[in-house]
Design a protein around this motif. Sequence first.
Motif, PDB file in Angstrom:
ATOM      1  N   ASN A  58       0.647  -1.365  -0.028  1.00 39.59           N
ATOM      2  CA  ASN A  58      -0.023  -0.061   0.082  1.00 39.59           C
ATOM      3  C   ASN A  58       0.759   1.083   0.183  1.00 39.59           C
ATOM      4  OD1 ASN A  58      -2.958  -0.951   0.345  1.00 39.59           O
ATOM      5  ND2 ASN A  58      -2.105  -2.021   2.067  1.00 39.59           N
ATOM      6  N   THR A  59       2.172   0.946   0.319  1.00 42.26           N
ATOM      7  CA  THR A  59       2.811   2.472   0.575  1.00 42.26           C
ATOM      8  C   THR A  59       4.162   2.315   0.059  1.00 42.26           C
ATOM      9  OG1 THR A  59       3.727   1.748   2.748  1.00 42.26           O
ATOM     10  CG2 THR A  59       1.995   2.985   2.842  1.00 42.26           C
ATOM     11  N   GLY A  60       4.604   1.124  -0.573  1.00 42.94           N
ATOM     12  CA  GLY A  60       5.860   0.973  -1.448  1.00 42.94           C
ATOM     13  C   GLY A  60       6.176  -0.433  -1.647  1.00 42.94           C
ATOM     14  N   THR A  61       7.096  -0.729  -2.192  1.00 45.08           N
ATOM     15  CA  THR A  61       7.393  -2.026  -2.861  1.00 45.08           C
ATOM     16  C   THR A  61       8.623  -2.507  -2.547  1.00 45.08           C
ATOM     17  OG1 THR A  61       6.376  -1.354  -4.961  1.00 45.08           O
ATOM     18  CG2 THR A  61       7.705  -3.142  -5.210  1.00 45.08           C
ATOM     19  N   LYS A  62       8.603  -3.835  -2.140  1.00 43.22           N
ATOM     20  CA  LYS A  62       9.787  -4.559  -1.526  1.00 43.22           C
ATOM     21  C   LYS A  62      10.334  -5.607  -2.654  1.00 43.22           C
ATOM     22  CE  LYS A  62       8.305  -4.136   3.158  1.00 43.22           C
ATOM     23  NZ  LYS A  62       7.858  -5.111   4.453  1.00 43.22           N
ATOM     24  N   TYR A  63      11.564  -5.862  -2.781  1.00 42.06           N
ATOM     25  CA  TYR A  63      11.915  -6.942  -3.713  1.00 42.06           C
ATOM     26  C   TYR A  63      12.901  -7.781  -3.118  1.00 42.06           C
ATOM     27  CZ  TYR A  63      16.041  -4.281  -4.712  1.00 42.06           C
ATOM     28  OH  TYR A  63      17.161  -3.390  -4.492  1.00 42.06           O
ATOM     29  N   GLY A  64      13.105  -9.172  -3.530  1.00 42.22           N
ATOM     30  CA  GLY A  64      14.014 -10.010  -3.181  1.00 42.22           C
ATOM     31  C   GLY A  64      14.610 -10.658  -4.253  1.00 42.22           C
ATOM     32  N   LEU A  65      16.034 -10.768  -4.294  1.00 42.31           N
ATOM     33  CA  LEU A  65      16.753 -11.410  -5.319  1.00 42.31           C
ATOM     34  C   LEU A  65      17.179 -12.991  -4.631  1.00 42.31           C
ATOM     35  CD1 LEU A  65      18.956  -8.659  -6.721  1.00 42.31           C
ATOM     36  CD2 LEU A  65      16.820  -9.566  -7.498  1.00 42.31           C
ATOM     37  N   PRO A  90      12.847   0.026 -10.540  1.00 45.72           N
ATOM     38  CA  PRO A  90      14.182   0.753 -10.231  1.00 45.72           C
ATOM     39  C   PRO A  90      14.931   0.278 -11.360  1.00 45.72           C
ATOM     40  CG  PRO A  90      13.778  -0.259  -8.326  1.00 45.72           C
ATOM     41  CD  PRO A  90      12.556  -0.619  -9.087  1.00 45.72           C
ATOM     42  N   GLU A  91      16.030   1.356 -12.239  1.00 44.96           N
ATOM     43  CA  GLU A  91      16.609   1.266 -13.191  1.00 44.96           C
ATOM     44  C   GLU A  91      17.612   0.115 -13.058  1.00 44.96           C
ATOM     45  OE1 GLU A  91      19.763   3.679 -16.052  1.00 44.96           O
ATOM     46  OE2 GLU A  91      17.928   4.855 -14.960  1.00 44.96           O
ATOM     47  N   ALA A  92      18.086  -0.166 -11.869  1.00 48.45           N
ATOM     48  CA  ALA A  92      19.122  -1.235 -11.672  1.00 48.45           C
ATOM     49  C   ALA A  92      18.637  -2.524 -11.964  1.00 48.45           C
ATOM     50  CB  ALA A  92      19.483  -1.014 -10.223  1.00 48.45           C
ATOM     51  N   LEU A  93      17.026  -2.609 -11.838  1.00 48.93           N
ATOM     52  CA  LEU A  93      16.506  -3.993 -11.785  1.00 48.93           C
ATOM     53  C   LEU A  93      16.362  -4.076 -13.201  1.00 48.93           C
ATOM     54  CD1 LEU A  93      14.144  -4.330  -8.486  1.00 48.93           C
ATOM     55  CD2 LEU A  93      16.318  -5.480  -9.173  1.00 48.93           C
ATOM     56  N   GLN A  94      15.921  -2.944 -14.065  1.00 46.63           N
ATOM     57  CA  GLN A  94      15.587  -3.097 -15.399  1.00 46.63           C
ATOM     58  C   GLN A  94      16.731  -3.541 -16.080  1.00 46.63           C
ATOM     59  OE1 GLN A  94      13.408   0.393 -17.063  1.00 46.63           O
ATOM     60  NE2 GLN A  94      12.702   0.859 -14.876  1.00 46.63           N
ATOM     61  N   SER A  95      17.958  -3.168 -15.687  1.00 46.69           N
ATOM     62  CA  SER A  95      19.156  -3.692 -16.470  1.00 46.69           C
ATOM     63  C   SER A  95      19.476  -5.258 -16.148  1.00 46.69           C
ATOM     64  CB  SER A  95      20.230  -2.776 -15.989  1.00 46.69           C
ATOM     65  OG  SER A  95      20.637  -2.937 -14.626  1.00 46.69           O
ATOM     66  N   GLN A  96      18.742  -5.677 -15.534  1.00 47.35           N
ATOM     67  CA  GLN A  96      19.162  -7.398 -15.358  1.00 47.35           C
ATOM     68  C   GLN A  96      17.924  -8.344 -15.801  1.00 47.35           C
ATOM     69  OE1 GLN A  96      20.129  -8.180 -11.128  1.00 47.35           O
ATOM     70  NE2 GLN A  96      19.896  -5.810 -10.545  1.00 47.35           N
ATOM     71  N   THR A  97      18.570  -9.392 -16.008  1.00 40.99           N
ATOM     72  CA  THR A  97      17.651 -10.391 -16.365  1.00 40.99           C
ATOM     73  C   THR A  97      17.387 -11.539 -15.608  1.00 40.99           C
ATOM     74  OG1 THR A  97      18.069 -10.272 -18.791  1.00 40.99           O
ATOM     75  CG2 THR A  97      17.338 -12.375 -18.340  1.00 40.99           C
ATOM     76  N   PHE A  98      16.483 -12.245 -15.261  1.00 39.86           N
ATOM     77  CA  PHE A  98      15.956 -13.102 -14.371  1.00 39.86           C
ATOM     78  C   PHE A  98      15.460 -14.497 -15.116  1.00 39.86           C
ATOM     79  CE2 PHE A  98      15.547  -8.984 -12.420  1.00 39.86           C
ATOM     80  CZ  PHE A  98      16.334  -8.874 -11.321  1.00 39.86           C
TER      81      PHE A  98
END
Length: 239
Positions: free
Chosen positions: A10-17, A36-44
């Motif tokens: 509701n107030t933001g976003t969390k991520y885990g690699l 975020p741009e740092a995550l856009q530049s990665q492939t999963f």
Amino acid sequence: MRSIAIDIGNTGTKYGLFEGDALVQQGYFPDKNQLPEALQSQTFDNAIVASVAENPHTILQGLSVSGKLVQLAAQTALPVGNLYKTPQTLGADRKAAAAGAAYFFPGRNCLVLDAGTCITHDFIDSEGNYHGGGISPGLNMKFKALHTFTERLPLVQRIENDFTLTGQTTQESILSGVLAGSVFELNGLIAAYMQKAPRLVVILCGGDAEFFESTLKGRIFAIPELVLIGLHRILVYNV
């Protein structure tokens, strides 16, 4: 296998690699609409996205995934049995917390207390079945409600572990009412579920978990990353 789990709250976003089953990195960003741009530049290899708010269309578009991309929905298969009467209305965070609890404590009755924007409690039985739980306002929501729906009560914006039980100013009284009331609420829930379910495990997560960890009675397992790990277990179940 490299995966990402994204939890849009509701107030933001969390991520885990994740590397295999290990959570190797986690982070938070306030923009619910833009990865975020740092995550856009990665492939999963694989990814899962869950949202309790709006459709995560923009974030989904920003992900580069070579394998399976799961958008958590009502029809997504879960590694726990779902006994909720209206599964289409069950929040993604509650599903993930249930999956995480069953993963950490298989064969045990679990009560998950998620202290975030809302305070939710969820019960998972020893056979891995999710039954449901409850939703109430979180600490900051209670503070805001007192200020918004009254003429003169101030907005309190801090959480104090050593609050005064008997408030002698208006601010102290608000702190006592909200904080003590919430602690009594959760202690009461724990006591009720302990009578209902033998060998109960109580798990605490959410943004306000640190406050409750120091104020609740009994043995509590604080697992701040429970929802992210639960999302990853759902992803693994669907790959």
